[in-house]
Write a protein that holds these residues in place. Sequence first.
Motif, PDB file in Angstrom:
ATOM      1  N   GLY A  99       0.741  -1.209   0.243  1.00 60.58           N
ATOM      2  CA  GLY A  99       0.106  -0.343   0.163  1.00 60.58           C
ATOM      3  C   GLY A  99       0.390   1.173  -0.279  1.00 60.58           C
ATOM      4  O   GLY A  99       0.414   2.041  -0.271  1.00 60.58           O
ATOM      5  N   ALA A 100       1.985   1.152   1.275  1.00 63.04           N
ATOM      6  CA  ALA A 100       2.974   2.135   1.049  1.00 63.04           C
ATOM      7  C   ALA A 100       3.896   2.929  -0.662  1.00 63.04           C
ATOM      8  O   ALA A 100       3.875   4.042  -0.782  1.00 63.04           O
ATOM      9  CB  ALA A 100       4.119   2.035   1.624  1.00 63.04           C
ATOM     10  N   PHE A 101       3.805   1.421  -1.107  1.00 65.53           N
ATOM     11  CA  PHE A 101       4.182   1.871  -2.468  1.00 65.53           C
ATOM     12  C   PHE A 101       3.417   2.057  -3.745  1.00 65.53           C
ATOM     13  O   PHE A 101       3.274   3.325  -3.913  1.00 65.53           O
ATOM     14  CB  PHE A 101       5.165   0.482  -2.865  1.00 65.53           C
ATOM     15  CG  PHE A 101       5.661   0.337  -4.736  1.00 65.53           C
ATOM     16  CD1 PHE A 101       7.339   0.514  -4.756  1.00 65.53           C
ATOM     17  CD2 PHE A 101       4.965  -0.108  -5.484  1.00 65.53           C
ATOM     18  CE1 PHE A 101       7.669   0.164  -5.464  1.00 65.53           C
ATOM     19  CE2 PHE A 101       5.627   0.477  -6.795  1.00 65.53           C
ATOM     20  CZ  PHE A 101       6.626   0.503  -6.667  1.00 65.53           C
ATOM     21  N   ALA A 102       2.167   1.931  -3.412  1.00 67.42           N
ATOM     22  CA  ALA A 102       1.245   2.057  -3.743  1.00 67.42           C
ATOM     23  C   ALA A 102       1.061   3.956  -4.228  1.00 67.42           C
ATOM     24  O   ALA A 102       0.884   4.380  -5.459  1.00 67.42           O
ATOM     25  CB  ALA A 102      -0.074   1.570  -4.092  1.00 67.42           C
ATOM     26  N   ALA A 103       0.906   4.152  -3.045  1.00 62.22           N
ATOM     27  CA  ALA A 103       1.218   6.041  -2.479  1.00 62.22           C
ATOM     28  C   ALA A 103       1.672   6.850  -3.142  1.00 62.22           C
ATOM     29  O   ALA A 103       2.038   7.729  -3.417  1.00 62.22           O
ATOM     30  CB  ALA A 103       1.064   5.970  -1.014  1.00 62.22           C
ATOM     31  N   TYR A 104       3.158   6.315  -3.502  1.00 60.19           N
ATOM     32  CA  TYR A 104       4.814   6.536  -3.609  1.00 60.19           C
ATOM     33  C   TYR A 104       4.117   6.719  -5.363  1.00 60.19           C
ATOM     34  O   TYR A 104       5.093   7.587  -5.198  1.00 60.19           O
ATOM     35  CB  TYR A 104       5.728   5.728  -2.995  1.00 60.19           C
ATOM     36  CG  TYR A 104       6.268   6.517  -1.726  1.00 60.19           C
ATOM     37  CD1 TYR A 104       5.640   7.577  -1.000  1.00 60.19           C
ATOM     38  CD2 TYR A 104       6.124   5.730  -0.629  1.00 60.19           C
ATOM     39  CE1 TYR A 104       6.297   8.437  -0.112  1.00 60.19           C
ATOM     40  CE2 TYR A 104       5.929   6.200   0.813  1.00 60.19           C
ATOM     41  CZ  TYR A 104       6.345   7.604   1.813  1.00 60.19           C
ATOM     42  OH  TYR A 104       6.742   8.444   2.145  1.00 60.19           O
ATOM     43  N   TYR A 105       4.485   5.332  -5.844  1.00 54.63           N
ATOM     44  CA  TYR A 105       4.696   4.989  -6.917  1.00 54.63           C
ATOM     45  C   TYR A 105       3.485   4.358  -7.852  1.00 54.63           C
ATOM     46  O   TYR A 105       3.460   3.865  -8.198  1.00 54.63           O
ATOM     47  CB  TYR A 105       5.685   4.056  -6.955  1.00 54.63           C
ATOM     48  CG  TYR A 105       7.082   4.504  -6.643  1.00 54.63           C
ATOM     49  CD1 TYR A 105       8.121   5.287  -7.190  1.00 54.63           C
ATOM     50  CD2 TYR A 105       7.677   3.503  -5.409  1.00 54.63           C
ATOM     51  CE1 TYR A 105       9.152   5.889  -5.958  1.00 54.63           C
ATOM     52  CE2 TYR A 105       8.520   4.458  -4.319  1.00 54.63           C
ATOM     53  CZ  TYR A 105       9.439   5.233  -4.998  1.00 54.63           C
ATOM     54  OH  TYR A 105      10.527   5.539  -4.828  1.00 54.63           O
ATOM     55  N   PRO A 106       1.886   5.108  -7.770  1.00 55.94           N
ATOM     56  CA  PRO A 106       0.963   4.299  -8.501  1.00 55.94           C
ATOM     57  C   PRO A 106       1.457   4.169  -9.274  1.00 55.94           C
ATOM     58  O   PRO A 106       0.485   3.335 -10.375  1.00 55.94           O
ATOM     59  CB  PRO A 106       0.514   5.540  -7.866  1.00 55.94           C
ATOM     60  CG  PRO A 106       0.587   6.972  -8.054  1.00 55.94           C
ATOM     61  CD  PRO A 106       2.461   6.549  -7.194  1.00 55.94           C
ATOM     62  N   ASP A 189      -4.646   4.784   4.693  1.00 56.39           N
ATOM     63  CA  ASP A 189      -4.845   5.404   3.272  1.00 56.39           C
ATOM     64  C   ASP A 189      -4.943   6.200   2.425  1.00 56.39           C
ATOM     65  O   ASP A 189      -5.354   6.478   0.915  1.00 56.39           O
ATOM     66  CB  ASP A 189      -6.134   6.270   4.363  1.00 56.39           C
ATOM     67  CG  ASP A 189      -6.735   6.217   4.858  1.00 56.39           C
ATOM     68  OD1 ASP A 189      -7.616   5.083   4.657  1.00 56.39           O
ATOM     69  OD2 ASP A 189      -7.355   6.785   6.207  1.00 56.39           O
ATOM     70  N   ALA A 190      -3.592   6.282   2.199  1.00 57.04           N
ATOM     71  CA  ALA A 190      -2.946   7.112   1.286  1.00 57.04           C
ATOM     72  C   ALA A 190      -2.168   6.622   0.106  1.00 57.04           C
ATOM     73  O   ALA A 190      -2.982   7.097  -1.433  1.00 57.04           O
ATOM     74  CB  ALA A 190      -1.767   7.242   1.561  1.00 57.04           C
ATOM     75  N   ALA A 191      -2.716   4.548  -0.020  1.00 53.22           N
ATOM     76  CA  ALA A 191      -2.586   3.839  -1.026  1.00 53.22           C
ATOM     77  C   ALA A 191      -4.176   4.619  -1.886  1.00 53.22           C
ATOM     78  O   ALA A 191      -4.158   4.420  -3.231  1.00 53.22           O
ATOM     79  CB  ALA A 191      -2.703   2.771  -0.891  1.00 53.22           C
ATOM     80  N   PHE A 192      -5.534   4.737  -1.687  1.00 50.48           N
ATOM     81  CA  PHE A 192      -6.148   4.737  -2.244  1.00 50.48           C
ATOM     82  C   PHE A 192      -6.669   5.672  -2.478  1.00 50.48           C
ATOM     83  O   PHE A 192      -6.876   6.167  -3.552  1.00 50.48           O
ATOM     84  CB  PHE A 192      -7.508   4.797  -0.631  1.00 50.48           C
ATOM     85  CG  PHE A 192      -7.306   3.033  -0.560  1.00 50.48           C
ATOM     86  CD1 PHE A 192      -7.873   2.286  -1.396  1.00 50.48           C
ATOM     87  CD2 PHE A 192      -6.712   2.657   0.652  1.00 50.48           C
ATOM     88  CE1 PHE A 192      -8.294   0.869  -0.868  1.00 50.48           C
ATOM     89  CE2 PHE A 192      -6.779   1.698   1.321  1.00 50.48           C
ATOM     90  CZ  PHE A 192      -7.897   0.365   0.638  1.00 50.48           C
ATOM     91  N   GLU A 193      -5.893   7.229  -1.785  1.00 50.14           N
ATOM     92  CA  GLU A 193      -5.964   8.612  -2.814  1.00 50.14           C
ATOM     93  C   GLU A 193      -5.153   8.519  -3.668  1.00 50.14           C
ATOM     94  O   GLU A 193      -5.015   9.897  -4.429  1.00 50.14           O
ATOM     95  CB  GLU A 193      -5.243   9.084  -1.396  1.00 50.14           C
ATOM     96  CG  GLU A 193      -6.242   9.592  -0.487  1.00 50.14           C
ATOM     97  CD  GLU A 193      -5.675   9.763   1.165  1.00 50.14           C
ATOM     98  OE1 GLU A 193      -4.519  10.588   0.773  1.00 50.14           O
ATOM     99  OE2 GLU A 193      -5.784  10.313   2.055  1.00 50.14           O
ATOM    100  N   GLN A 194      -3.777   7.583  -3.140  1.00 45.71           N
ATOM    101  CA  GLN A 194      -2.635   7.960  -5.020  1.00 45.71           C
ATOM    102  C   GLN A 194      -3.091   6.488  -6.396  1.00 45.71           C
ATOM    103  O   GLN A 194      -2.502   7.238  -7.466  1.00 45.71           O
ATOM    104  CB  GLN A 194      -1.636   7.970  -4.537  1.00 45.71           C
ATOM    105  CG  GLN A 194      -1.161   9.254  -3.112  1.00 45.71           C
ATOM    106  CD  GLN A 194      -1.459  10.214  -3.934  1.00 45.71           C
ATOM    107  OE1 GLN A 194      -0.988  10.621  -5.253  1.00 45.71           O
ATOM    108  NE2 GLN A 194      -1.905  10.974  -3.302  1.00 45.71           N
ATOM    109  N   PHE A 195      -3.529   5.959  -5.447  1.00 43.57           N
ATOM    110  CA  PHE A 195      -3.347   5.123  -6.247  1.00 43.57           C
ATOM    111  C   PHE A 195      -5.346   4.211  -6.887  1.00 43.57           C
ATOM    112  O   PHE A 195      -5.544   3.989  -6.173  1.00 43.57           O
ATOM    113  CB  PHE A 195      -2.761   3.198  -6.239  1.00 43.57           C
ATOM    114  CG  PHE A 195      -3.154   2.270  -7.444  1.00 43.57           C
ATOM    115  CD1 PHE A 195      -2.289   2.297  -8.828  1.00 43.57           C
ATOM    116  CD2 PHE A 195      -3.607   0.707  -6.745  1.00 43.57           C
ATOM    117  CE1 PHE A 195      -2.102   1.428  -9.609  1.00 43.57           C
ATOM    118  CE2 PHE A 195      -4.044  -0.026  -8.218  1.00 43.57           C
ATOM    119  CZ  PHE A 195      -3.506  -0.066  -9.349  1.00 43.57           C
ATOM    120  N   LYS A 196      -5.340   4.247  -8.780  1.00 44.36           N
ATOM    121  CA  LYS A 196      -6.455   4.473  -8.512  1.00 44.36           C
ATOM    122  C   LYS A 196      -6.929   2.854 -10.121  1.00 44.36           C
ATOM    123  O   LYS A 196      -8.286   2.463 -10.455  1.00 44.36           O
ATOM    124  CB  LYS A 196      -7.339   5.673  -9.606  1.00 44.36           C
ATOM    125  CG  LYS A 196      -7.000   6.863  -8.631  1.00 44.36           C
ATOM    126  CD  LYS A 196      -7.725   6.713  -7.170  1.00 44.36           C
ATOM    127  CE  LYS A 196      -7.621   8.270  -6.532  1.00 44.36           C
ATOM    128  NZ  LYS A 196      -7.955   8.535  -5.398  1.00 44.36           N
TER     129      LYS A 196
END
Length: 253
Positions: A99-106, A189-196
């Motif tokens: 999830g953190a990776f998805a937030a940083y590198y979507p 929550d950051a993953a859901f905000e950045q990766f769609k």
Amino acid sequence: MVSVTGPAGRLMATVEGDGGVPVIFVHDVAADRTHWADTQHGLATRSVSFDLRGLGESSGSNGPFGVEAAVEDVAAIADAQAPEKFVLVGHGFGAAVAGAFAAYYPERLAGLLYVEAPGDLRRMPKAEAEAWLDNFSAAKYGTFHEHWLAPQLLAAKEATRVLVMKTMRTSRREAIAGNLESLFSHDPDAAFEQFKGPTHALVATAGPDTLAGQRDTLSRSVAPHASHWLMLDAAQWFHTELVRFLGQCRHHP
């Protein structure tokens, strides 16, 4: 076996298959890449599992540890083995890392698959969190470590228990403690905000401390008669769900 240079030293990986949407697997906190062995054997697509720093056969025993550090390990593996878009699959602590990776590198992901992901542990009262983490101190861990996974293993198959206890006993306390501590400041929550893109969860339960339990809108599949280690207890079910999800990810631009 493949060796990849990571930010804290050598990361050991297993690469199988060829073609399709690449998949990278991230293991749990007291584990290593062997937890994904059966899953990889059954996949036709290219897949990569690896040992996080300080765990399994990877170097980096001095850390630093935690979600952020593990994201750097995933990035190093991806740069070396999956430079194109890939599907990221994480189990337990590895799900938080995914999830953190998805937030940083979507932009690098074709899909995100959570397996038994923890929820937002920042909600836990500070005193309760500190008391639990104290069990992983050098003074207490020796008597605590043989018992802390017991509740999660109640529903596990015997072969699962054997492998989980083996990898727990060979995992470095410092890595376990550092990784677990970081979960209490991690923002899922950051993953859901950045990766769609395509996002799904595979769960055994959806309790109040899990990501699926805290996010009603998160798409999920529930494993029948399985413990926390779904890919070991319900291997065929897990394979079917994973292949279905990979099919959805093939259409993600």
